[in-house]
Write a protein that holds these residues in place. Structure first.
Motif, short mmCIF file in Angstrom:
data_model
loop_
_atom_site.label_atom_id
_atom_site.label_comp_id
_atom_site.label_asym_id
_atom_site.label_seq_id
_atom_site.Cartn_x
_atom_site.Cartn_y
_atom_site.Cartn_z
N PHE A 209 0.83 -1.20 0.00
CA PHE A 209 0.00 0.00 0.00
C PHE A 209 0.87 1.26 0.00
N PHE A 210 1.94 1.23 0.76
CA PHE A 210 2.81 2.40 0.82
C PHE A 210 3.38 2.72 -0.55
N GLU A 211 3.87 1.70 -1.25
CA GLU A 211 4.43 1.97 -2.58
C GLU A 211 3.35 2.43 -3.55
N SER A 212 2.16 1.82 -3.47
CA SER A 212 1.06 2.23 -4.34
C SER A 212 0.70 3.70 -4.11
N TRP A 213 0.66 4.10 -2.83
CA TRP A 213 0.37 5.50 -2.50
C TRP A 213 1.42 6.43 -3.08
N LEU A 214 2.70 6.05 -2.95
CA LEU A 214 3.78 6.89 -3.46
C LEU A 214 3.72 6.99 -4.98
N LYS A 215 3.44 5.88 -5.65
CA LYS A 215 3.35 5.92 -7.10
C LYS A 215 2.18 6.78 -7.57
N ARG A 216 1.09 6.75 -6.85
CA ARG A 216 -0.04 7.62 -7.22
C ARG A 216 0.32 9.09 -7.02
N ARG A 217 1.04 9.39 -5.96
CA ARG A 217 1.48 10.77 -5.75
C ARG A 217 2.43 11.20 -6.87
N ALA A 218 3.22 10.26 -7.35
CA ALA A 218 4.19 10.57 -8.41
C ALA A 218 3.58 10.42 -9.81
N ASN A 219 2.33 9.95 -9.88
CA ASN A 219 1.65 9.72 -11.16
C ASN A 219 2.43 8.73 -12.03
N LYS A 220 2.86 7.64 -11.41
CA LYS A 220 3.61 6.60 -12.11
C LYS A 220 2.95 5.25 -11.90
N LYS A 221 2.93 4.43 -12.94
CA LYS A 221 2.37 3.09 -12.83
C LYS A 221 3.35 2.14 -12.16
N ASP A 222 4.63 2.24 -12.50
CA ASP A 222 5.67 1.38 -11.95
C ASP A 222 6.80 2.25 -11.41
#
Length: 254
Positions: A209-222
């Protein structure tokens, strides 16, 4: 005055995208499956080789993975933050987070290292199948739309069963792992390993969840495109990081 066309809501855009995906032929939706399978086979082979070699080879492997993961984390933070103070604080916190996990893995004996890797694998696999099969309410749809409470329960059950089976069949020889005939665990041991497995599964899901949250903040899929079909190293070890930290703490205070 001409009417202004209303902008579709984000929810409607996601639904439209999902419908377009569902309309694709199966051969197109699974076109990258051979590449994903090949990448997974290579990752498993490299990890197994490092575990088998042990010593400096295993330590070097852990350090390299941690450094690459940190590099991907920093890249995500750069995209997700605008203020330098927030960026520096996030990088320092991420360095401590990834560094603590790496140190824990470096200190663990092979016996416990295999247990940790098994926990992460069984948590992810069982959570995936339980979530797809049962479905139900989402845990945090804005962060990770595919994660359900049923998936979390399945991951906890899978992790608990893995630890109980592993501790029954594997024995610590002081220099590695020896597989032997199973012995009956006591009721206290069964409950104890089940609880440990459940806690570690929750930790693994929290890391995801933490990585998913960070990727959403960064607007990145991977986190990156380093691993064909799988994204980056951070995408592969997001659940391993907190599990390693928790296991290291349990080993230190046990």
């Amino acid at each position: 005055m001409a009417d202004v066309k209303a902008k579709p809501r984000k929810r409607d855009r996601l639904k439209a995208r999902a419908r377009r995906y569902a309309d694709l032929p199966l051969r197109l939706r699974t076109a990258d499956l051979p590449r994903r399978a090949a990448s997974a086979a290579v990752m498993l082979a490299v990890t197994a080789l490092a575990l088998w070699q042990g010593g400096a080879v295993l330590a070097g492997f852990i350090v390299v993975v941690a450094l690459v993961c940190l590099g991907e984390f920093v890249a995500l933070v750069r995209r997700a933050t605008k203020k330098w103070a927030n960026r520096i604080a996030a990088v320092l916190a991420g360095s401590a987070y990834i560094g603590a996990a790496a140190v824990s893995l470096l200190r663990l004996e092979l016996y416990y290292l295999i247990a940790v890797l098994g926990v992460v694998i069984f948590t992810d696999t069982c959570a995936y199948f339980a979530g797809r099969t049962i479905g139900g309410p989402k845990i945090a749809p804005r962060i990770s739309p595919s994660k359900t409470w049923a998936g979390l329960a399945g991951g906890m059950a899978g992790s608990a069963l893995w630890l109980e089976a592993y501790m029954s069949l594997a024995h610590n020889t002081g220099a590695g792992v020896r597989w032997a005939d199973s012995y009956a665990l006591s009721i206290a041991e069964v409950i104890g390993w089940a609880l440990v497995g459940a806690v570690l599964a929750v930790a693994a899901q929290a890391g995801d969840f933490f990585e998913s949250w960070l990727k959403r903040r960064a607007n990145k899929k991977d986190s990156s495109n380093l691993i064909p079909g799988h994204g980056g190293v951070f995408d592969r070890v997001d659940g391993l990081l907190p599990v390693a930290i928790v296991t290291g703490l349990l080993a230190a205070f046990a």
